[in-house]
Design a protein around this motif. Structure first.
Motif, PDB file in Angstrom:
ATOM      1  N   ASP A  36       0.817  -1.217   0.000  1.00 42.95           N
ATOM      2  CA  ASP A  36       0.000   0.000   0.000  1.00 42.95           C
ATOM      3  C   ASP A  36       0.849   1.264   0.000  1.00 42.95           C
ATOM      4  O   ASP A  36       0.529   2.243  -0.693  1.00 42.95           O
ATOM      5  CB  ASP A  36      -0.932   0.013   1.220  1.00 42.95           C
ATOM      6  CG  ASP A  36      -2.122  -0.910   1.052  1.00 42.95           C
ATOM      7  OD1 ASP A  36      -2.454  -1.235  -0.095  1.00 42.95           O
ATOM      8  OD2 ASP A  36      -2.719  -1.310   2.075  1.00 42.95           O
ATOM      9  N   LYS A  38       3.886   1.770  -1.159  1.00 43.70           N
ATOM     10  CA  LYS A  38       4.522   1.988  -2.457  1.00 43.70           C
ATOM     11  C   LYS A  38       3.502   2.480  -3.484  1.00 43.70           C
ATOM     12  O   LYS A  38       3.799   3.353  -4.297  1.00 43.70           O
ATOM     13  CB  LYS A  38       5.192   0.711  -2.930  1.00 43.70           C
ATOM     14  CG  LYS A  38       6.430   0.321  -2.115  1.00 43.70           C
ATOM     15  CD  LYS A  38       7.077  -0.933  -2.660  1.00 43.70           C
ATOM     16  CE  LYS A  38       8.334  -1.294  -1.862  1.00 43.70           C
ATOM     17  NZ  LYS A  38       8.973  -2.533  -2.378  1.00 43.70           N
ATOM     18  N   VAL A  39       2.295   1.916  -3.430  1.00 44.94           N
ATOM     19  CA  VAL A  39       1.253   2.367  -4.356  1.00 44.94           C
ATOM     20  C   VAL A  39       0.890   3.825  -4.088  1.00 44.94           C
ATOM     21  O   VAL A  39       0.759   4.627  -5.024  1.00 44.94           O
ATOM     22  CB  VAL A  39       0.004   1.471  -4.227  1.00 44.94           C
ATOM     23  CG1 VAL A  39      -1.158   2.049  -5.023  1.00 44.94           C
ATOM     24  CG2 VAL A  39       0.306   0.061  -4.708  1.00 44.94           C
ATOM     25  N   GLY A  42       3.383   6.141  -5.532  1.00 45.05           N
ATOM     26  CA  GLY A  42       3.176   6.342  -6.959  1.00 45.05           C
ATOM     27  C   GLY A  42       2.037   7.316  -7.243  1.00 45.05           C
ATOM     28  O   GLY A  42       2.135   8.165  -8.135  1.00 45.05           O
ATOM     29  N   ILE A  43       0.957   7.214  -6.471  1.00 49.02           N
ATOM     30  CA  ILE A  43      -0.181   8.129  -6.640  1.00 49.02           C
ATOM     31  C   ILE A  43       0.244   9.570  -6.360  1.00 49.02           C
ATOM     32  O   ILE A  43      -0.092  10.500  -7.104  1.00 49.02           O
ATOM     33  CB  ILE A  43      -1.334   7.702  -5.723  1.00 49.02           C
ATOM     34  CG1 ILE A  43      -1.925   6.369  -6.191  1.00 49.02           C
ATOM     35  CG2 ILE A  43      -2.417   8.776  -5.680  1.00 49.02           C
ATOM     36  CD1 ILE A  43      -2.899   5.744  -5.210  1.00 49.02           C
ATOM     37  N   TRP A  53      -0.445   8.335 -16.124  1.00 52.34           N
ATOM     38  CA  TRP A  53      -0.318   7.109 -15.343  1.00 52.34           C
ATOM     39  C   TRP A  53       0.641   6.120 -15.997  1.00 52.34           C
ATOM     40  O   TRP A  53       1.439   5.465 -15.306  1.00 52.34           O
ATOM     41  CB  TRP A  53      -1.692   6.450 -15.184  1.00 52.34           C
ATOM     42  CG  TRP A  53      -2.628   7.159 -14.278  1.00 52.34           C
ATOM     43  CD1 TRP A  53      -3.706   7.916 -14.650  1.00 52.34           C
ATOM     44  CD2 TRP A  53      -2.604   7.189 -12.840  1.00 52.34           C
ATOM     45  NE1 TRP A  53      -4.349   8.421 -13.537  1.00 52.34           N
ATOM     46  CE2 TRP A  53      -3.691   7.975 -12.414  1.00 52.34           C
ATOM     47  CE3 TRP A  53      -1.759   6.626 -11.879  1.00 52.34           C
ATOM     48  CZ2 TRP A  53      -3.967   8.213 -11.071  1.00 52.34           C
ATOM     49  CZ3 TRP A  53      -2.029   6.860 -10.536  1.00 52.34           C
ATOM     50  CH2 TRP A  53      -3.123   7.646 -10.144  1.00 52.34           C
ATOM     51  N   CYS A  62       6.197   0.752  -7.452  1.00 51.85           N
ATOM     52  CA  CYS A  62       4.776   0.913  -7.112  1.00 51.85           C
ATOM     53  C   CYS A  62       3.859   0.226  -8.112  1.00 51.85           C
ATOM     54  O   CYS A  62       2.645   0.467  -8.112  1.00 51.85           O
ATOM     55  CB  CYS A  62       4.424   2.389  -7.002  1.00 51.85           C
ATOM     56  SG  CYS A  62       4.913   3.381  -8.415  1.00 51.85           S
ATOM     57  N   SER A  67      -2.455  -0.073 -11.895  1.00 51.32           N
ATOM     58  CA  SER A  67      -2.599  -0.626 -10.546  1.00 51.32           C
ATOM     59  C   SER A  67      -2.801   0.497  -9.533  1.00 51.32           C
ATOM     60  O   SER A  67      -3.655   0.400  -8.636  1.00 51.32           O
ATOM     61  CB  SER A  67      -1.367  -1.449 -10.179  1.00 51.32           C
ATOM     62  OG  SER A  67      -1.223  -2.567 -11.034  1.00 51.32           O
ATOM     63  N   CYS A  68      -2.032   1.572  -9.676  1.00 55.28           N
ATOM     64  CA  CYS A  68      -2.192   2.721  -8.778  1.00 55.28           C
ATOM     65  C   CYS A  68      -3.553   3.377  -8.982  1.00 55.28           C
ATOM     66  O   CYS A  68      -4.200   3.795  -8.018  1.00 55.28           O
ATOM     67  CB  CYS A  68      -1.067   3.724  -9.021  1.00 55.28           C
ATOM     68  SG  CYS A  68       0.579   3.133  -8.573  1.00 55.28           S
ATOM     69  N   TRP A  69      -3.984   3.470 -10.246  1.00 49.13           N
ATOM     70  CA  TRP A  69      -5.287   4.074 -10.550  1.00 49.13           C
ATOM     71  C   TRP A  69      -6.409   3.294  -9.880  1.00 49.13           C
ATOM     72  O   TRP A  69      -7.309   3.879  -9.282  1.00 49.13           O
ATOM     73  CB  TRP A  69      -5.478   4.096 -12.067  1.00 49.13           C
ATOM     74  CG  TRP A  69      -6.722   4.779 -12.546  1.00 49.13           C
ATOM     75  CD1 TRP A  69      -6.856   6.076 -12.913  1.00 49.13           C
ATOM     76  CD2 TRP A  69      -8.017   4.177 -12.718  1.00 49.13           C
ATOM     77  NE1 TRP A  69      -8.152   6.334 -13.312  1.00 49.13           N
ATOM     78  CE2 TRP A  69      -8.886   5.183 -13.199  1.00 49.13           C
ATOM     79  CE3 TRP A  69      -8.520   2.893 -12.504  1.00 49.13           C
ATOM     80  CZ2 TRP A  69     -10.222   4.933 -13.473  1.00 49.13           C
ATOM     81  CZ3 TRP A  69      -9.852   2.661 -12.784  1.00 49.13           C
ATOM     82  CH2 TRP A  69     -10.686   3.669 -13.265  1.00 49.13           C
ATOM     83  N   ARG A  71      -6.225   1.312  -7.243  1.00 56.81           N
ATOM     84  CA  ARG A  71      -6.152   1.443  -5.787  1.00 56.81           C
ATOM     85  C   ARG A  71      -6.664   2.819  -5.350  1.00 56.81           C
ATOM     86  O   ARG A  71      -7.343   2.938  -4.332  1.00 56.81           O
ATOM     87  CB  ARG A  71      -4.708   1.239  -5.340  1.00 56.81           C
ATOM     88  CG  ARG A  71      -4.527   0.909  -3.853  1.00 56.81           C
ATOM     89  CD  ARG A  71      -4.912  -0.519  -3.528  1.00 56.81           C
ATOM     90  NE  ARG A  71      -4.104  -1.510  -4.229  1.00 56.81           N
ATOM     91  CZ  ARG A  71      -2.977  -2.031  -3.735  1.00 56.81           C
ATOM     92  NH1 ARG A  71      -2.510  -1.627  -2.559  1.00 56.81           N
ATOM     93  NH2 ARG A  71      -2.323  -2.968  -4.409  1.00 56.81           N
ATOM     94  N   LEU A  72      -6.347   3.861  -6.115  1.00 61.40           N
ATOM     95  CA  LEU A  72      -6.836   5.200  -5.786  1.00 61.40           C
ATOM     96  C   LEU A  72      -8.356   5.242  -5.829  1.00 61.40           C
ATOM     97  O   LEU A  72      -8.998   5.817  -4.934  1.00 61.40           O
ATOM     98  CB  LEU A  72      -6.261   6.226  -6.766  1.00 61.40           C
ATOM     99  CG  LEU A  72      -6.742   7.666  -6.605  1.00 61.40           C
ATOM    100  CD1 LEU A  72      -6.394   8.216  -5.229  1.00 61.40           C
ATOM    101  CD2 LEU A  72      -6.165   8.562  -7.701  1.00 61.40           C
TER     102      LEU A  72
END
Length: 268
Positions: A36, A38-39, A42-43, A53, A62, A67-69, A71-72
């Motif tokens: 979480d 690391k993600v 990245g966000i 992105w 990350c 993947s970051c998108w 999770r956000l």
């Protein structure tokens, strides 16, 4: 050594607010979920740098931009940033950093790339698609609430929603703060239809009148909200709206408000 994007103290506040990961199956557990922290790093990098992105550096560890998108979006739907904002406002109040003598509202329009929810023709940009950031701050410019609309929405229509969006601010014994004593605004918010509900709730208003000469004197105290809008747009991802989904841009807006609150708290 480079300054970390996400420092340990702020992460300690965020981590308990994140929803727990889904339990993994024993027989076919699948790929291990990304860390979480690391993600989130990245966000924050996308928010601050404004890069697409898909250009997120893999060296950051990350994962992919998508993947970051995802999770956000998940964290925004879970209300993580709203709760973080409340936590930070409570800490600011406990540290004596909130000036509750007045609240100030203002807005700023940005260009939107493409259409999508909460976009509209911008009357100040030759009717190109755009969105508008509506903001309310306390007397020093600390953000209390932010709302996203299409660029064609009149400022005055968001006056009451902004006041109602202020979360209960704890941090001290007794009732939490939720209703400012005074609301200030420029002449774009001049309409008695919207003044009356505030007055009925016991909130005084100082709103410049239309048709009157300039020089109301409100600029001496309400400039702080314009400065905070400038702080928001220092996050490059907020200068132009690239997200078709409003929920992603709203997440960026709320994270930026939280970071501004965190920076003010560090000064206390």
């Amino acid at each position: 050594m480079a300054k970390p994007i996400l420092d340990d103290e702020l992460w300690a506040l965020i981590e308990p607010l994140l929803p727990p990961p889904k339990p993994r199956r024993e027989r076919y557990p699948g790929r291990k979920p990304l860390d979480d922290r690391k993600v989130l790093t990245g966000i924050l990098f996308v928010l601050q740098s404004g890069i697409p992105w898909e250009m997120l550096p893999k060296e950051m560890g990350c994962g992919s931009g998508m993947s970051c998108w995802r999770r956000l979006r998940k964290w925004q739907e879970a209300g993580v940033w709203d709760r973080l904002h409340e936590v930070l406002l409570a800490r600011l109040r406990a540290a004596g950093r909130l000036d509750w003598s007045r609240a100030i509202v203002d807005s700023s329009s940005i260009r939107a790339v493409g259409a999508g929810p909460k976009t509209g023709p911008n009357p100040t940009d030759r009717a190109r698609p755009g969105s508008k950031h509506h903001l309310i701050t306390e007397a020093q410019g600390i953000p209390l609430a932010v709302i996203l609309t299409g660029a064609n929405r009149n400022d005055v229509t968001q006056l009451l929603p902004l006041v109602e969006a202020i979360p209960p601010i704890r941090g001290k014994r007794g009732r939490p703060l939720s209703k400012p004593r005074l609301v200030q605004a420029d002449r774009g918010y001049d309409h008695d239809k919207y003044r009356r509900p505030l007055h009925a709730a016991g909130i005084t208003t100082q709103i410049a009148r239309r048709g009157q000469p300039h020089g109301s004197g409100l600029g001496k105290t309400r400039w702080v909200v314009e400065r905070t809008l400038g702080w928001l747009h220092n996050f490059r991802r907020l200068r132009i709206r690239f997200e078709r989904l409003a929920i992603i841009h709203e997440a960026f807006l709320e994270i930026a408000c939280c970071i501004i609150c965190w920076r003010q708290l560090r000064k206390a």
